[in-house]
Design a protein around this motif. Sequence first.
Motif, PDB file in Angstrom:
ATOM      1  N   ILE A 425       8.137  23.775  29.438  1.00 19.22           N
ATOM      2  CA  ILE A 425       8.126  23.808  27.977  1.00 19.22           C
ATOM      3  C   ILE A 425       9.545  23.563  27.483  1.00 19.22           C
ATOM      4  O   ILE A 425      10.503  24.113  28.024  1.00 19.22           O
ATOM      5  CB  ILE A 425       7.567  25.161  27.497  1.00 19.22           C
ATOM      6  N   SER A 426       9.673  22.719  26.449  1.00 15.52           N
ATOM      7  CA  SER A 426      11.026  22.360  26.018  1.00 15.52           C
ATOM      8  C   SER A 426      11.617  23.366  25.057  1.00 15.52           C
ATOM      9  O   SER A 426      12.824  23.481  24.947  1.00 15.52           O
ATOM     10  CB  SER A 426      11.010  20.966  25.372  1.00 15.52           C
ATOM     11  N   ASN A 427      10.786  24.093  24.326  1.00 11.28           N
ATOM     12  CA  ASN A 427      11.335  24.963  23.281  1.00 11.28           C
ATOM     13  C   ASN A 427      10.833  26.395  23.367  1.00 11.28           C
ATOM     14  O   ASN A 427      10.310  26.933  22.401  1.00 11.28           O
ATOM     15  CB  ASN A 427      11.001  24.379  21.898  1.00 11.28           C
ATOM     16  N   LYS A 429      10.890  30.323  23.145  1.00 10.77           N
ATOM     17  CA  LYS A 429      11.772  31.276  22.451  1.00 10.77           C
ATOM     18  C   LYS A 429      12.290  32.321  23.429  1.00 10.77           C
ATOM     19  O   LYS A 429      13.346  32.892  23.234  1.00 10.77           O
ATOM     20  CB  LYS A 429      11.016  31.936  21.306  1.00 10.77           C
TER      21      LYS A 429
END
Lengths: 575, 477
Positions: A425-427, A429
């Motif tokens: 996953i690139s983003n 949290k």
Amino acid sequence: MPDISYAWCKAVLKENAVYILLPFKLNKLKLAISFFFQLTKNLMNCVLNLVWNLMKLYDLLCLEGLVRGLQVFKERIKAPVYKRVTPNGEIQKLIITEETARIRPYAVAAVLRNIKFTKDRYDSFIELQEKLHQNICRKRALVAIGTHDLDTLSGPFTYTAKRPSDIKFKPLNKTKEYTACELMNIYKTDNHLKHYLHIIENKPLFPVIYDSNGVVLSMPPIINGNHSKITVNTRNVFIECTGTDFTKAKIVLDVIVTMFSEYCENPFMVEAAEVVFPNGKSYIFPELAYRKEIVRADLINKKVGIRETPENIAKLLTRMHLKSEVIGDGNQIEIEIPPTRADVIHACDIVEDAAIAYGYNNIQMALPKTYTIANQFPLNKLTELLRYDMAAAGFTEALTFALCSQEDIADKLGLDISATKAVHISNPKTAEFQVARTTLLPGLLKTIAANRKMPLPLKLFEISDIVVKDSSRDVGARNYRHLCAVYYNKNPGFEIIHGLLDRIMQLLNVPPGEKKGGYVIKASEGAAFFPGRCAEILARGQSIGKLGVLHPDVITKFELTMPCSSLEINIEPFL
Amino acid sequence: MADGPVAEVLLRQLATADGGLDSAELAAKLGVEHQAVVGAVKSLQALGEIIEAELRSTKRWELTAEGEEIAREGSHEARVFRSIPPEGLAQSELMRLPSGKVGFSKAMSNKWIRVDKSAADGPRVFRVVDSVEDEVQRRLQLVQGGQAEKLGEKERSELRKRKLLTEVGSWRDRPFKPYNFLAHGVLPDSGHLHPLLKVRTQFRQIFLEMGFTEMPTDNFIESSFWNFDALFQPQQHPARDQHDTFFLRDPAEALQLPMDYVHRVKRTHSQGGYGSQGYKYNWKLEEARKNLLRTHTTSASARALYRLAQKKPFTPAKYFSIDRVFRNETLDATHLAEFHQIEGVVADHGLTLGHLMGVLREFFTKLGITQLRFKPAYNPYTEPSMEVFSYHQGLRKWVEVGNSGIFRPEMLLPMGLPENVSVIAWGLSLERPTMIKYGINNIRELVGHKVNLQMVYDSPLCRLDAEPGPPRTQGTA
């Protein structure tokens, strides 16, 4: 029912502490709705119908719009007609230079002449801009609004882009001048403005608007100049909207002028401004375009499931700010879509407005006569059957997350992340959402770790999907349906997990032995397993997974203290 | 504990006793119930290695009616012996005596008597020995005197075979402690299904009962195209923001898209068409290629409807799915980054808003929800849209139970569906009704690895249309 006035609405809203009725996010809207549920039924219906609709109606982002909407809906007033007028004197001009092309190429403008603010109106004006910025303007990325006291400026205006070090002005509410570079630094700590800096940060040129005397109106999308700041006493307002989305910039300008032209000396009249683009073409704004659509009444009846006369439907639509009349053969309705209804882009939007005005809860329910034979998705059917028998075999079902950290599927199992084929996953949290799981085992081990106080043995299973990269699929990744089971006790219990495998194979009608598509287990090794206590499971001529006693390092990394054996197989070969 | 003093006495007695104590004897000695002593033993055992105890069973024997007669009168064989005078007795006469038949053969095998078959008036029986010891009578008298233990096991079983002796349980004259029927039973060892997935099973069942076919949803990774663009959700829509959606770094982009269809979608977004104004923006293929974790199962519905549109002629369809979706949201007590979405879709000619409401009414009735209200709502890909509320008796308010609408023509027509076909759809989360149903306030108590397994063990059957029970009280905190 009380008179629907600005003051009444405001009082009701304030009293009920939902002043943020017109919110940016759905969850806040629900707050507002729960409040409206407590109103009397009649009132509730009319308010609700409009409040619900406001999610997409930008003109209901301010009380002016809400009050006007309610009044039109209750047929107290007719929907106002918004007009663009050319000034008697010289038209205000905004000239766009070609430097803006690479950073923020579009600009539109308009003038509100002889407006009369009060404290409330002024606050509402500022608030509307802020809401638009958050909402349709996409946090100023698509559009940024600047409003100025026209009497402090002198046109024509120039919208250009300059090197940050070359831009110097006194920004809003500051007493001295700063360069754009200095401002970007100052606003890094500004809780409000810091969210917008990224839009132009690191760009070689910053957008900026000057008047003919070189006064800075604004440096969009960050800050306005202090010089042209509007106050309660401002009489003539120059509005500019700059952005990367021309359509949205025009909508935003329309919304502002339609809402606040009510307070002009000539209500609902908006003074035009001319914008000259770098190619020399010149446009007049605001557009305030009225569009006409013709929709057949029987289409509306058919889509909603009602039987109303064309006249009634036209009346319903008119109450929804869509001035309508029956024309032609008496079945056609001509609908005028005002500039405040940018959301109406298709006949289906008109159908919805008719249904809302009619009242959803007044529509007669019916069952479609669609005859179909139901089928289960075979993979889910098999999963459901297996779940029951896993529980019957004494194992308890866990439900764990499909997303996890890299550590869970690699480091903790003694693997390198590159060996997993995991999708990343690139983003995320937090680290909990770095990858999609490639195995169900970590989730089960974490479930045990959270339940160490439970009596032993713990016998858990899960049948769910894992995800791996697969370039043969259109998206480059695919799911596999896995079955995983663990046995956690004072002894490793390999025989228990092995017995469970035998039971699963019995259930799947797979005989033991290598012949006739049967199954065998063969000594193997795996980083997660204790050496010599791991076997590969071969069934139907292919490897379907592994079972074994987990390595003590794995046990420790998952914060467990007892031995544990596990089994994980892909069940898709048994479809 | 009531047996505390007994336990104390027991320990004292044990300290002085050699070779242990008999619980029954001790009870008699102390004048307490035998159960009291047994209870004291058990509670001492529970403390660990304090005493040793072994289970001894004693058996009681009593005489049968025949046995009592023998104890009184002597055994049949002794009586036979005694009835024979020195000059002997005719066998036929002997057989007429009460003990004749049994006593004769036994006396013969004991070699107490003999038969002279050559006698003139038929066979005649004579004594062989002068006197006999009636061992059977003696043994029976011992038993009668309560000294059965003095007999060997073999001797007793011989008497029992002759039906002179019976074993009696001690239960006949023993007092029994009453059962406490308020106490809990011992739960059987068993596996358990997860409560949320039990609810999932019921939802599948409802859809199947209503004739809906299950869509494939086993693809968590989706392209932005299927997740957003195909649904006519514009590329600047907030849901497509990094703050709301998990995008992928690897594989970052979808490798293949159905390009013909993609072009129709692009045109509809950027220029309009199919009766629409469109959104009038610069639609970008790169944006559509971006891979993500699907934010709703509507992406799977879009794929299913696209496949349906390729089948000519059009056949009406009813579809459903229940599977995981992912949101890059801020987590709180009711929101996790992943949850299950339930979705139902009906595609047919001439479906109306009234049909949508009718299907919803049937669906929710099966869930035990009968009071429904419909509110206008905003969804980017349905128009009209309606939120479904139901009155919750427990919470005494209207709660949102689902979202629904008719798919926009801008979504359906580019797929190739006929113009007069409408598609109604609705969706809800699996977690929310489950939490309301079971009175769970924090979603982490229901989903994920932090759930309390006790909750899973204790969870009841899922019967959605049955009256809700009281909130669960069992289980550890």
